[in-house]
Design a protein around this motif. Structure first.
Motif, mmCIF file in Angstrom:
data_model
loop_
_atom_site.group_PDB
_atom_site.id
_atom_site.type_symbol
_atom_site.label_atom_id
_atom_site.label_comp_id
_atom_site.label_asym_id
_atom_site.label_seq_id
_atom_site.Cartn_x
_atom_site.Cartn_y
_atom_site.Cartn_z
ATOM 1 N N ILE A 26 0.825 -1.208 0.000
ATOM 2 C CA ILE A 26 0.000 0.000 0.000
ATOM 3 C C ILE A 26 0.859 1.259 0.000
ATOM 4 O O ILE A 26 0.654 2.178 -0.803
ATOM 5 N N GLY A 27 1.825 1.329 0.907
ATOM 6 C CA GLY A 27 2.634 2.539 1.023
ATOM 7 C C GLY A 27 3.677 2.679 -0.060
ATOM 8 O O GLY A 27 3.913 3.780 -0.590
ATOM 9 N N LEU A 28 4.322 1.573 -0.435
ATOM 10 C CA LEU A 28 5.411 1.643 -1.414
ATOM 11 C C LEU A 28 4.886 1.976 -2.805
ATOM 12 O O LEU A 28 5.570 2.652 -3.585
ATOM 13 N N GLY A 29 3.672 1.526 -3.125
ATOM 14 C CA GLY A 29 3.099 1.862 -4.421
ATOM 15 C C GLY A 29 2.940 3.364 -4.596
ATOM 16 O O GLY A 29 3.268 3.917 -5.659
ATOM 17 N N VAL A 30 2.434 4.038 -3.579
ATOM 18 C CA VAL A 30 2.275 5.494 -3.643
ATOM 19 C C VAL A 30 3.637 6.182 -3.689
ATOM 20 O O VAL A 30 3.822 7.169 -4.402
ATOM 21 N N ILE A 129 0.794 3.791 -12.946
ATOM 22 C CA ILE A 129 1.287 3.484 -11.601
ATOM 23 C C ILE A 129 0.421 4.149 -10.551
ATOM 24 O O ILE A 129 0.184 3.587 -9.468
ATOM 25 N N TRP A 130 -0.114 5.331 -10.864
ATOM 26 C CA TRP A 130 -1.022 5.963 -9.912
ATOM 27 C C TRP A 130 -2.333 5.176 -9.792
ATOM 28 O O TRP A 130 -2.880 5.014 -8.696
ATOM 29 N N ALA A 131 -2.828 4.666 -10.915
ATOM 30 C CA ALA A 131 -4.047 3.853 -10.865
ATOM 31 C C ALA A 131 -3.816 2.585 -10.056
ATOM 32 O O ALA A 131 -4.688 2.154 -9.281
#
Length: 448
Positions: A26-30, A129-131
Motif C-alpha cells: 500500500i505505502g510503497l506503491g504510492v 502506476i497511480w491507478a
C-alpha cells in the motif's frame, strides 16, 4: 487442543504472514508513483533510477502478497464454513467490489506499468502506476469495511440463522470502518517509510550519492505525516472501542472492574492517573468498564460462557503497537530535524534507521493481533461465537496437516522473499533511461 484451536492458529499464522506484505504494498506503491511523478515533472535522471529501483522492490512484495492472500479465501470454506454461511450475504458485496473493482484495477494497471516502459507515452505510463497505487488503497478500504462489520455489525438483519444485508451504504460507511481505514493505511505508509529509510540509509553508509539522501528525506516526510494520521485515527478508534468494544478496551488496559477516572498503564506497575478515561471519552472522570464486570453483564445477556479475550495477548500487543509505532515516527521527526537545510544524514542515525527496519512491521502485526484477538470470543460481535463458526466436519488431523503444510510453504516463501529483496537492494539502481515513444508511433495493439 481440538480442531477449533488449530483452525484459529492456522488462520492467525497465515494472516500474520500475509499482512507483512499488505502495508508495504500500500505505502510503497504510492511512494513509487511519487518518484515517477517527480521524474516526469523535472526530468532528472536520479528520480527515474529510484523509481525503477523501488518499483522492483514493490513488484516483488506485491507478487508475494497475492500468493499468500489467496490462501485466506480457501480457509473460509475449509475451516470456517459455519462462519461463511452466516456472513456470506453481507461479506459478498464488499469482497466482490474489492476483487472486481480494486484488485482488477490494481493488477491491470500494474501490468501496463511493468511492460509499458518505452511503449506508452510518459503521461499514460505515469497514470498507470497511480491507478495501481489507488487500486491497492481501494482494496484495503473494502476489506477493512468487511472486517469492521465483524466488530460492529450494521445494515443487516438475521433471517433463518443467516445475516442478510439491508443497507450496503451503512456497511461501507460503518463508523468503525471510517476510523479503521485511515489508521491501517496510515500505518502502511509508516511501514513503507521505514523500509525506504532502511534501504536508503544502507546505501548512504556506502556511497556519497546525493539521491539516497533525497529518498531518505522523502521517506522521513511520509512517515512523519502518516504518524499524525495514525495518531488521530487511533484516538477515534479508542473512543469507538469505549462505546462498541468495551471488553477489548478493558483487556488492552488490564482493567478488571468499572473505574471512574481510570488510569493508563505504561507497563505493569506504572500508571498515569485518569488518562484512560480521558482518551476514551474526553473526560478525566468518566467511568471505564472493567473485564470482570463486563463478563457478568454478558453472561446475563447471552448466557454462561467466558467472554474475555486472551488478556496477555491483548495487553501486550497494544503496547508493542503503540511503543514501536511511536518509536518509528519519533525517529523520523528526529531525522527531519537533523537533516534540515540540506544537512547530511548523520552516520549514527543512518545506522539506527537500518536497525529500526523491523519496528513498524512488528507494530502493525501487534495492531492486527489487538484488533482480532480483542474481538474474541466472537467472530461477529454479539451475533456469532468463534466456537460456532468452525466447520463441523473438519477433524483435528486434517487441520494439523494443512497447518503444517502452510507453515512449511510460507516459510519457504519467506526465505525466497528475503533473498530476492536483499539481492535487489545490494545490486542497486540501474543507469538506463527510457525514451518516450510518441503516441502516433505506437502500434495499434498498444493504443486500444
Amino acid at each position: 487442543m481440538d480442531a477449533l484451536d488449530l483452525a484459529r492458529w492456522q488462520f492467525g499464522v497465515t494472516t500474520v504472514y500475509h499482512f507483512l506484505f499488505v502495508p508495504l504494498t500500500i505505502g510503497l506503491g504510492v511512494f513509487v508513483a511519487g518518484l515517477q511523478t517527480a521524474w516526469h515533472r523535472t526530468g532528472k535522471e536520479h528520480y527515474l533510477r529510484l523509481t525503477k529501483f523501488f518499483g522492483k522492490l514493490f513488484l516483488i512484495n506485491f507478487a508475494m502478497g497475492v500468493v499468500t492472500g489467496i490462501v485466506q479465501e480457501f480457509q473460509f470454506g475449509m475451516n470456517w464454513s459455519e462462519y461463511s454461511v452466516f456472513v456470506g450475504d453481507v461479506f459478498g458485496a464488499p469482497l466482490a467490489m474489492e476483487a472486481l473493482l480494486a484488485f482488477f484495477m490494481e493488477s491491470t494497471f500494474l501490468g501496463l506499468w511493468i511492460f509499458g516502459w518505452d511503449r506508452l507515452p510518459k503521461r499514460v505510463h505515469l497514470a498507470c502506476i497511480w491507478a495501481a497505487a489507488i487500486g491497492s488503497n481501494l482494496s484495503a478500504y473494502f476489506i477493512l469495511a468487511a472486517n469492521a462489520w465483524m466488530k460492529h455489525p450494521v445494515g443487516y438483519e438475521v433471517v433463518d440463522g443467516r445475516a442478510r444485508m439491508t443497507d450496503l451504504w451503512a456497511v461501507l460507511t460503518n463508523s468503525t470502518a471510517l476510523a479503521q481505514v485511515p489508521h491501517v493505511i496510515g500505518a502502511a505508509f509508516i511501514v513503507a517509510g521505514g523500509f525506504v529509510l532502511a534501504v536508503s540509509c544502507w546505501w548512504l553508509l556506502r556511497t556519497r550519492d546525493g539521491m539516497w539522501r533525497g529518498a531518505a528525506r522523502a521517506a522521513l516526510v511520509m512517515t512523519a505525516v502518516a504518524g499524525l494520521v495514525v495518531a488521530g485515527s487511533g484516538d477515534m478508534s479508542g473512543k469507538l472501542a469505549y462505546e462498541q468494544q468495551p471488553m477489548k478496551l478493558a483487556s488492552a488496559e488490564g482493567l478488571e472492574h468499572d473505574t471512574a477516572g481510570a488510569g493508563f498503564t505504561l507497563v505493569p506497575g506504572i500508571e498515569i492517573p485518569k488518562v484512560l478515561s480521558f482518551l476514551s471519552t474526553g473526560d478525566f472522570d468518566a467511568t471505564v468498564q472493567g473485564t470482570e464486570d463486563i463478563q457478568r453483564r454478558l453472561e446475563q445477556q447471552f448466557g454462561p460462557g467466558d467472554y474475555r479475550p486472551d488478556q496477555t495477548v491483548v495487553f501486550w500487543s497494544y503496547r508493542v503497537m503503540l511503543y514501536f509505532g511511536l518509536s518509528t515516527v519519533g525517529l523520523s521527526v528526529l531525522g527531519l530535524w537533523l537533516t534540515r537545510r540540506r544537512r547530511p544524514m548523520p552516520r549514527f542515525l543512518a545506522r539506527l534507521f537500518v536497525l529500526a527496519l523491523p519496528l513498524p512491521l512488528l507494530a502493525v502485526i501487534a495492531g492486527w493481533l489487538l484488533s482480532e484477538v480483542g474481538r474474541q470470543p466472537w467472530t461477529v460481535a454479539g451475533e456469532l461465537l468463534t466456537a460456532a463458526s468452525v466447520s463441523p466436519g473438519v477433524s483435528l488431523t486434517e487441520v494439523a496437516l494443512s497447518l503444517t503444510l502452510f507453515t512449511l510453504l510460507y516459510g519457504g516463501l519467506a526465505v525466497a522473499e528475503a533473498v530476492l529483496l536483499v539481492r535487489h537492494v545490494r545490486k542497486g539502481p540501474e543507469e538506463a533511461v527510457p525514451v518516450e515513444v510518441p503516441a502516433e508511433r505506437l502500434e495499434p495493439s498498444l493504443m486500444y
